[in-house]
Write an enzyme that holds these catalytic residues in place. Structure first.
Site, PDB file in Angstrom:
ATOM      1  N   ASP A   1     -16.414   3.184  -1.716  1.00  0.00           N
ATOM      2  CA  ASP A   1     -14.685   3.319  -2.068  1.00  0.00           C
ATOM      3  C   ASP A   1     -14.300   1.804  -1.994  1.00  0.00           C
ATOM      4  O   ASP A   1     -14.898   0.777  -2.366  1.00  0.00           O
ATOM      5  CB  ASP A   1     -14.330   4.415  -0.626  1.00  0.00           C
TER       6      ASP A   1
ATOM      7  N   HIS B   1      -7.580   3.300   1.375  1.00  0.00           N
ATOM      8  CA  HIS B   1      -8.249   4.689   1.008  1.00  0.00           C
ATOM      9  C   HIS B   1      -9.829   4.668   1.767  1.00  0.00           C
ATOM     10  O   HIS B   1     -10.288   5.751   2.201  1.00  0.00           O
ATOM     11  CB  HIS B   1      -8.190   4.747  -0.477  1.00  0.00           C
TER      12      HIS B   1
ATOM     13  N   SER C   1     -10.047  13.419  -2.821  1.00  0.00           N
ATOM     14  CA  SER C   1     -10.749  12.490  -1.940  1.00  0.00           C
ATOM     15  C   SER C   1     -10.873  12.753  -0.401  1.00  0.00           C
ATOM     16  O   SER C   1     -11.852  11.997  -0.088  1.00  0.00           O
ATOM     17  CB  SER C   1      -9.962  11.022  -1.957  1.00  0.00           C
TER      18      SER C   1
END
Lengths: 658, 85
Positions: free
Chosen positions: A34, A110, A436
């Site tokens: 990520d 994120h 996600s």
């Protein structure tokens, strides 16, 4: 995560079996590919976590504002970054123009979010602007996290070359699970072409026993939008939780309705309300379209709450409307739209979403009153019934556009308004939505299952999740799929259903697979012997005639082109009590006959695996859509259920657009 | 150089257990196409050597086509970007 785990029955308060029996996943290592991490987050605290598993071969790299030896601990045990592919593509990275940390540190936020969903430590009294208050934690709160940063910049660009290196390193380092909340839009590339780096890298990971969990993508609710469809990966769709943020809207006629917002207040007392539309008296342009509010004269919106309508379900009309109304010195905006499940706070500005039905009620009130007014209250957090579970509008849907006989997505999990850690510069915690976020929910559960059943193959764990998934929400109410119109969810929305962690611990039977099964899949899909041989590193020749893709031992049956009849085979492995007898319960799709043979499966000390055939015939005389049913094996204690999806195609390979 | 872009050269399962040896074989392959050890070194972006075998390198389309003709090569593809979900 202040609600997700209780909702899924993995409450730490009740000390669920799965959490207790795996010691909260303390021996399991989750590799996250990520955007990096903020190691200062309390959710990376290693308090109470034992020594790093001795098999771990990874390490923490240092870089810009990241000290590998100081920032890693017994929770965050790995942190590497891969930027060479991006740099080769864009040239030098000017971090003044494009802020970023050239290190494992997470500029985007994120990566911190998804990694703490999977395995964050307990942090009490967390909320997001007062919403969703509770204890935040990961699915496997004592599992170890290894971050492989391969996605960069504010937009989260991930080059395939960087992703592949991340997966290669994760395999080397000894992770048990790889979680990838990354997607590439359709049209898809073949699963064994390196153009789909996630698929090819995952194949090698899975062949070494590492389970790979991937996002289904955010291009829903249109059909055939699901991505990461290789049969060896676990593909995750997103649902809502049983939590919402109702916001009272009271009209001047004393009718109160509940919209959805994250508005922290203060209360907006009775204020003028307007829907911008041309009164028919002049040439000025007016628009009630949320994306075109800026064309209205400022005087129309100043000092008022503005109602607008939009056909879009993403967040762009909200941003446009808020900007236009704020610029005109308006006091709030009510957005009428189909549910998109992408609520965000509007910076202290009241922005409330309602559906077209409530929006039209408000519009008619405005049109029938000379001085319409509205009162808006701060949003509340509502948990539990009567809030229902929906597959999120944005969650990508099947059928699988490469191989429609391979059901995708596999499973669904909460991925809407998930509260987890982010940069401390950003408040430390945030709610984010997307497949996600659903992906690491499943990765955390997979980590627990891996801890409980270290000898199970990735396919066996996938099977356990799919066959035991909830077809209703945890309270027994139906799961709907949002889109237009809201409908009962089917396997193309949520695969086997909503992940049910406790049930998955004891599935009874599993539909197992290994590399040889994936080779048969490649043969059935028409890949050349030479390509398959090189992929797996040994000579392979596909059988002649080619195997049927319908025989791949998936925990699902999907027949996309049934003309008359077809017979397929499945094999189940007993992972429950040694001496067991299972009987079949068939719920055939409408207009389809399904005969299972044998109808009873007997397992004992000598018989652990049994095959059965499924003969499917159709009564439909036209090219149909998909009909859905279920095939269940039950020993009276366990129910091993797989979805059955059948489409009749009298005219084969026929696109119907008449 | 301006015409070079990152290509991923995929070789499938590793044929050697020693990762150093695998990387060396990648350099050798690049060297055979680019003509010099230095050019091969400069072009190499990544060597994939643990879970599988392959490499990413900065190549012209012509060089990529040449590499794709080598018998041990499964695919050569231009790099591309993915997005967060």
């Amino acid at each position: 995560t202040t609600r997700s785990w209780d909702y899924l029955g993995l409450s730490s308060v009740n000390s669920s079996n799965l959490l207790r029996n795996t010691h909260l996943g303390h021996q399991v290592i989750i590799g996250i590919v990520d955007t990096g991490v903020w190691p200062e987050s309390e959710m990376f605290s290693d308090e109470g976590i034992g020594p790093i598993p001795s098999r771990w071969k990874g390490n923490c790299e240092s870089g810009q504002q990241f000290n590998g030896s100081a920032h890693c601990n017994r929770k965050l045990i790995g942190a590497k970054y891969f930027i060479d592919g991006l740099l080769a593509a864009i040239g030098d990275l000017n971090t003044t123009q494009n802020p970023e940390y050239v290190s494992p540190r997470d500029f985007n936020g994120h990566g911190t979010h998804v990694s703490t969903i999977a395995a964050g430590s307990f942090v009490a009294n967390v909320s997001y602007g007062g919403f969703g208050k509770g204890t935040a934690r990961g699915g496997a709160p004592l599992a170890r996290i290894a971050m492989y940063k391969a996605c960069w910049l504010q937009v989260g660009t991930c080059m395939g070359s960087d992703l592949l290196k991340a997966i290669d390193e994760a395999i080397h380092d000894g992770v048990d699970v790889i979680s990838i909340s990354v997607a590439f839009p359709i049209p898809l590339f073949s699963e064994i072409e390196i153009r789909d780096g996630i698929s090819v890298g995952s194949f090698h990971a899975v062949s070494k026993g590492i389970l790979v969990v991937c996002a289904a993508g955010n291009k829903g609710p249109a059909a055939q939008t699901v991505v990461n469809t290789a049969p060896w990966v676990l593909t995750v769709a997103a649902t809502t939780l049983d939590r919402s943020f109702p916001t009272s809207i009271t009209l001047g006629n004393n009718i109160t309705m509940q919209g959805q917002a994250m508005y922290v207040g203060p209360e907006l007392g009775f204020t003028g309300l307007v829907y911008p539309e041309n009164p028919g008296t002049g040439d000025e342009e007016f628009s009630g379209d949320c994306e075109r509010l800026s064309v209205n004269p400022n005087s129309t919106m100043a000092g008022k709450v503005v109602l607008c309508f939009t056909a879009k379900t993403d967040n762009s009309p909200v941003a446009s409307a808020v900007s236009a109304v704020r610029n005109a010195r308006g006091l709030g905006v009510i957005i009428a739209r189909n549910p998109g499940h992408l609520l965000v706070p509007c910076g202290g500005f009241p922005c409330i979403a309602v559906d077209y039905e409530l929006g039209t009620d408000i519009l008619f009130y405005i049109r029938s009153n000379k001085i319409p007014v509205v009162k808006i209250m701060p949003s509340q957090t509502l948990v539990g019934q009567p809030v229902s579970t929906k597959v999120a509008t944005f969650s990508s849907r099947g059928p699988n556009s490469i191989s429609p006989a391979i059901l995708k997505p596999d499973i669904s999990a909460p991925g809407v308004n998930i509260l987890a850690a982010t940069s401390p510069d950003d408040g430390g915690f945030a709610m984010k939505s997307g497949t996600s976020m659903a992906t690491p929910v499943v990765s955390g559960i997979v980590a627990l299952l891996r801890g409980l059943h270290p000898d199970w193959s990735p396919a066996a764990i996938r099977s356990a999740l799919v066959t035991t998934a909830w077809k209703t929400d945890p309270s027994g109410e139906p799961i709907f799929a949002d889109g237009s119109n809201r409908k009962l969810a089917d396997p193309f929305d949520y695969g086997g259903g909503l992940v049910n962690p406790e049930k998955a611990t004891d599935p009874g039977l599993v539909y197992d697979m290994g590399t040889s099964d994936y080779i048969l899949y490649m043969c059935s899909a028409g890949y050349a012997d030479s390509s398959i041989s090189q992929l797996i590193g040994k000579p392979t020749s596909c059988p002649n005639p080619k195997p049927s893709i319908l025989d791949l031992n998936l925990p699902s049956i999907t027949i996309p082109n049934l003309r008359d009849e077809v017979t397929l085979t499945r094999t189940v492995t007993n992972v429950g009590p040694r001496d067991s007898v299972y009987k079949v319960v068939m719920e055939p799709p409408s207009g389809v006959r399904v005969d299972v043979n044998p109808k009873t499966l007997v397992f004992n000390s000598e018989t652990k695996r049994v095959s059965f055939t499924v003969r499917v015939t159709t009564a439909h005389k036209v090219n149909s859509g998909f009909y859905f049913g279920r095939l269940t094996w039950t020993d009276s204690v366990r129910e091993v259920t797989i979805p059955v999806s059948v489409r009749t195609q009298i005219l084969q390979r026929y696109y119907d657009d008449n | 150089d301006a015409k070079k872009k990152v290509h991923i050269v995929y070789l499938g399962e590793r044929r050697h257990d020693d990762p150093e040896f695998v990387t060396e074989s990648h350099h050798q392959m690049l060297w055979s196409i680019l003509g010099s050890k230095e050019d091969a070194h400069d072009s190499m972006v990544y060597s994939y050597r643990h879970g599988f075998s392959g490499f990413a390198a900065k190549l012209t389309d012509f060089q990529a086509e040449q590499i794709s003709g080598l018998p041990e090569v499964i695919h050569v593809m231009a790099d591309r970007s993915y997005e967060l979900a």
